[in-house]
Design an enzyme around this catalytic site. Structure first.
Site, PDB file in Angstrom:
ATOM      1  N   LYS A 102       0.853  -1.203   0.000  1.00  0.00           N
ATOM      2  CA  LYS A 102       0.000   0.000   0.000  1.00  0.00           C
ATOM      3  C   LYS A 102       0.877   1.238   0.000  1.00  0.00           C
ATOM      4  CE  LYS A 102      -4.074  -1.996   2.153  1.00  0.00           C
ATOM      5  NZ  LYS A 102      -3.641  -3.369   1.804  1.00  0.00           N
ATOM      6  N   ASP A 136      -1.811  -2.106  -4.019  1.00  0.00           N
ATOM      7  CA  ASP A 136      -3.210  -2.191  -3.569  1.00  0.00           C
ATOM      8  C   ASP A 136      -3.871  -0.821  -3.712  1.00  0.00           C
ATOM      9  OD1 ASP A 136      -2.873  -4.832  -2.827  1.00  0.00           O
ATOM     10  OD2 ASP A 136      -2.825  -4.443  -0.674  1.00  0.00           O
ATOM     11  N   MET A 137      -5.194  -0.825  -3.811  1.00  0.00           N
ATOM     12  CA  MET A 137      -5.909   0.455  -3.878  1.00  0.00           C
ATOM     13  C   MET A 137      -6.534   0.742  -2.520  1.00  0.00           C
ATOM     14  SD  MET A 137      -6.482   3.070  -5.641  1.00  0.00           S
ATOM     15  CE  MET A 137      -6.217   2.761  -7.392  1.00  0.00           C
ATOM     16  N   ARG A 187      -5.845  -5.668 -11.018  1.00  0.00           N
ATOM     17  CA  ARG A 187      -6.677  -6.524 -10.165  1.00  0.00           C
ATOM     18  C   ARG A 187      -7.997  -5.758  -9.976  1.00  0.00           C
ATOM     19  NH1 ARG A 187      -4.770  -6.350  -4.341  1.00  0.00           N
ATOM     20  NH2 ARG A 187      -3.296  -8.017  -4.790  1.00  0.00           N
ATOM     21  N   GLY A 191     -14.154  -3.288  -3.684  1.00  0.00           N
ATOM     22  CA  GLY A 191     -13.801  -2.119  -2.863  1.00  0.00           C
ATOM     23  C   GLY A 191     -14.129  -2.379  -1.415  1.00  0.00           C
ATOM     24  N   ARG A 291     -11.610  -4.610   8.377  1.00  0.00           N
ATOM     25  CA  ARG A 291     -12.307  -4.544   7.071  1.00  0.00           C
ATOM     26  C   ARG A 291     -12.943  -5.889   6.733  1.00  0.00           C
ATOM     27  NH1 ARG A 291      -7.960  -1.129   5.726  1.00  0.00           N
ATOM     28  NH2 ARG A 291      -6.762  -2.735   4.658  1.00  0.00           N
TER      29      ARG A 291
HETATM   30  C1  LIG Z   1      -7.050 -10.835  -3.557  1.00  0.00           C
HETATM   31  C2  LIG Z   1      -7.843  -9.648  -3.099  1.00  0.00           C
HETATM   32  C3  LIG Z   1      -7.228  -8.418  -3.026  1.00  0.00           C
HETATM   33  C4  LIG Z   1      -7.952  -7.285  -2.642  1.00  0.00           C
HETATM   34  N1  LIG Z   1      -7.366  -6.046  -2.704  1.00  0.00           N
HETATM   35  C5  LIG Z   1      -8.118  -4.958  -2.427  1.00  0.00           C
HETATM   36  C6  LIG Z   1      -7.609  -3.642  -2.625  1.00  0.00           C
HETATM   37  O1  LIG Z   1      -6.463  -3.434  -3.047  1.00  0.00           O
HETATM   38  N2  LIG Z   1      -8.420  -2.580  -2.341  1.00  0.00           N
HETATM   39  C7  LIG Z   1      -9.716  -2.764  -1.890  1.00  0.00           C
HETATM   40  O2  LIG Z   1     -10.418  -1.775  -1.681  1.00  0.00           O
HETATM   41  N3  LIG Z   1     -10.209  -3.994  -1.695  1.00  0.00           N
HETATM   42  C8  LIG Z   1      -9.452  -5.092  -1.941  1.00  0.00           C
HETATM   43  N4  LIG Z   1      -9.995  -6.338  -1.766  1.00  0.00           N
HETATM   44  C9  LIG Z   1     -11.284  -6.490  -1.019  1.00  0.00           C
HETATM   45  C10 LIG Z   1     -12.479  -6.344  -1.920  1.00  0.00           C
HETATM   46  O3  LIG Z   1     -12.619  -5.010  -2.331  1.00  0.00           O
HETATM   47  C11 LIG Z   1     -13.769  -6.786  -1.200  1.00  0.00           C
HETATM   48  O4  LIG Z   1     -13.953  -5.960  -0.080  1.00  0.00           O
HETATM   49  C12 LIG Z   1     -13.754  -8.223  -0.719  1.00  0.00           C
HETATM   50  O5  LIG Z   1     -13.135  -9.063  -1.646  1.00  0.00           O
HETATM   51  C13 LIG Z   1     -15.201  -8.741  -0.498  1.00  0.00           C
HETATM   52  O6  LIG Z   1     -15.918  -8.663  -1.683  1.00  0.00           O
HETATM   53  P1  LIG Z   1     -16.332  -9.942  -2.583  1.00  0.00           P
HETATM   54  O7  LIG Z   1     -15.977  -9.607  -3.996  1.00  0.00           O
HETATM   55  O8  LIG Z   1     -15.724 -11.165  -2.073  1.00  0.00           O
HETATM   56  O9  LIG Z   1     -17.910  -9.956  -2.567  1.00  0.00           O
HETATM   57  P2  LIG Z   1     -18.995  -9.876  -1.409  1.00  0.00           P
HETATM   58  O10 LIG Z   1     -20.283  -9.632  -2.084  1.00  0.00           O
HETATM   59  O11 LIG Z   1     -18.559  -8.949  -0.319  1.00  0.00           O
HETATM   60  O12 LIG Z   1     -18.964 -11.328  -0.819  1.00  0.00           O
HETATM   61  C14 LIG Z   1     -19.357 -12.478  -1.552  1.00  0.00           C
HETATM   62  C15 LIG Z   1     -19.225 -13.698  -0.670  1.00  0.00           C
HETATM   63  O13 LIG Z   1     -17.850 -13.900  -0.361  1.00  0.00           O
HETATM   64  C16 LIG Z   1     -17.698 -14.332   0.994  1.00  0.00           C
HETATM   65  N5  LIG Z   1     -16.967 -13.290   1.726  1.00  0.00           N
HETATM   66  C17 LIG Z   1     -16.636 -12.052   1.292  1.00  0.00           C
HETATM   67  N6  LIG Z   1     -15.944 -11.373   2.217  1.00  0.00           N
HETATM   68  C18 LIG Z   1     -15.851 -12.195   3.272  1.00  0.00           C
HETATM   69  C19 LIG Z   1     -15.250 -12.081   4.539  1.00  0.00           C
HETATM   70  N7  LIG Z   1     -14.610 -10.988   4.912  1.00  0.00           N
HETATM   71  N8  LIG Z   1     -15.330 -13.137   5.380  1.00  0.00           N
HETATM   72  C20 LIG Z   1     -15.951 -14.270   5.015  1.00  0.00           C
HETATM   73  N9  LIG Z   1     -16.538 -14.443   3.831  1.00  0.00           N
HETATM   74  C21 LIG Z   1     -16.490 -13.430   2.975  1.00  0.00           C
HETATM   75  C22 LIG Z   1     -19.072 -14.535   1.522  1.00  0.00           C
HETATM   76  O14 LIG Z   1     -19.437 -15.873   1.265  1.00  0.00           O
HETATM   77  C23 LIG Z   1     -19.895 -13.587   0.686  1.00  0.00           C
HETATM   78  O15 LIG Z   1     -21.240 -13.948   0.620  1.00  0.00           O
HETATM   79  C24 LIG Z   1      -9.303  -7.447  -2.213  1.00  0.00           C
HETATM   80  C25 LIG Z   1      -9.917  -8.695  -2.300  1.00  0.00           C
HETATM   81  C26 LIG Z   1      -9.217  -9.778  -2.743  1.00  0.00           C
HETATM   82  C27 LIG Z   1      -9.921 -11.084  -2.852  1.00  0.00           C
END
Ligand SMILES: Cc1cc2nc3c(=O)[nH]c(=O)nc-3n(C[C@H](O)[C@H](O)[C@H](O)COP(=O)(O)OP(=O)(O)OC[C@H]3O[C@@H](n4cnc5c(N)ncnc54)[C@H](O)[C@@H]3O)c2cc1C
Length: 311
Positions: A102, A136-137, A187, A191, A291
């Site tokens: 970051k 990362d963002m 990537r 968010g 988060r």
């Molecule tokens: C490899 C990676 C790198 C990332 N880098 C960044 C970044 O640089 N900047 C940024 O703003 N965000 C980052 N994120 C976080 C991202 O923005 C989301 O907040 C996060 O991935 C949850 O969103 P989702 O797409 O999984 O969907 P969602 O709709 O939130 O979740 C879908 C399903 O995934 C599962 N799930 C999701 N989150 C969780 C949790 N915390 N605990 C348990 N189960 C969960 C649940 O089953 C949920 O129903 C990153 C995520 C990943 C996977």
């Protein structure tokens, strides 16, 4: 709606020094401690051990030394040196060479020039050793400057670097087009931050629709995009688009966070997709951990139960 409230609540808690002290005391104390589900450990050795296990199961990894928003140039320098030492440890361990970082960890919120210098120190060493570095963002006050710094590096011929776009921001569609033009690796994520209405979609359906739209753009016109989500609906949409457009699985990867949907990680791998696990580690794990709690209210019960047994 609920998700936005949950993010806001945990964002507030993440600022609590008392909670941070309490959590830091108990969170990683034992192998079974509550934060272990999401954090590989406090030391690079623990992270490497976790990375080895991930690689043994056929998945790739990216290591993230946790830390953000350092408050002095000296702290930014310490974080930069720590990253350089992580790079050495990864090389020595012989695991996959991929890190995520970051910019506020490298001093962005104090002095942009210092941050750029620090990033360049990391990119110089990491490119020598064949690493890929993902920036990362962070939250929206840093979106433009992160992209600007990324582009500065790109113009200076650094090619071992990529960044992240968030589908919650309407601007990300244009940013994705720009990254495709450059040929840069993106990537895409939904968010993780609580963002104001004036810059971000507040409605999950809009965030999801934008995620699919940007993913399709990256898959069709981009360079080895990383589709970072645990959401089966997003994954299904991406798979369908790739299959109908003849985009083979070697042209992109799925990414997921350490400790989240391990079942899905291994299933996708078994089906022939590239899957990379984001492995966070380090002493500064509290904001990252909060988060993750904010994303899924069910995690709170899990943690509350663990804390009660822990003490
Ligand atoms: C490899 C990676 C790198 C990332 N880098 C960044 C970044 O640089 N900047 C940024 O703003 N965000 C980052 N994120 C976080 C991202 O923005 C989301 O907040 C996060 O991935 C949850 O969103 P989702 O797409 O999984 O969907 P969602 O709709 O939130 O979740 C879908 C399903 O995934 C599962 N799930 C999701 N989150 C969780 C949790 N915390 N605990 C348990 N189960 C969960 C649940 O089953 C949920 O129903 C990153 C995520 C990943 C996977």
């Amino acid at each position: 709606m609920f998700q936005a409230a949950s993010k806001a609540f945990f964002h507030t808690l993440a600022g609590s020094a008392v909670l941070k002290r309490m959590a830091s005391r108990y969170g990683l104390r034992r192998d079974t401690s509550f934060a272990r589900r999401f954090i590989a450990g406090e030391t690079v050795e623990e992270a490497i051990e976790a990375a080895r296990a991930i690689e043994r199961s056929g998945l790739a990894q990216t290591l993230d030394l946790l830390g953000e928003s350092v408050s002095s140039i000296a702290e930014a320098d310490t974080a930069t040196r720590a990253y350089l030492s992580v790079i050495d440890s990864i090389v020595a361990a012989g695991i996959g060479r991929n890190i995520s970082l970051k910019l506020t960890q490298l001093g962005l919120s104090i002095d942009r020039a210092t941050c750029v210098d620090n990033l360049r120190r990391i990119l110089d060493v990491s490119s020598k050793h064949g690493f890929f570095v993902r920036i990362d963002m962070e939250n929206s006050p840093f979106t433009q400057v992160t992209i600007d710094i990324f582009e500065t590096m790109w113009q200076q011929e650094y090619r071992n670097v990529g960044t992240v776009l968030q589908s919650c921001l309407p601007r990300s569609l244009d940013d994705a087009r720009r990254m495709n033009e450059l040929g840069a690796r993106v990537r895409i994520v939904k968010g993780a931050y609580k963002e104001p209405r004036k810059v971000a979609y507040q409605d999950k359906a809009q965030v999801d629709a934008a995620f699919v739209e940007i993913s399709k753009l990256l898959l069709s016109d981009g360079t080895y995009p990383a589709i970072a989500t645990h959401d089966p609906a997003m994954i299904a949409a991406v798979r369908t688009h790739a299959a109908t457009q003849g985009i083979t699985p070697d042209r992109f990867e799925f990414q997921m966070l350490y400790g989240i949907r391990r079942d899905l990680q291994t299933t996708l791998r078994a089906e022939g997709f590239n899957v990379r696990v984001y492995v966070p580690f380090g002493r500064e794990w509290f904001p990252y951990f909060m988060r993750r709690l904010g994303e899924r209210p069910a995690n709170i019960t899990f943690v509350a139960r663990a804390i009660l047994t822990e003490r």
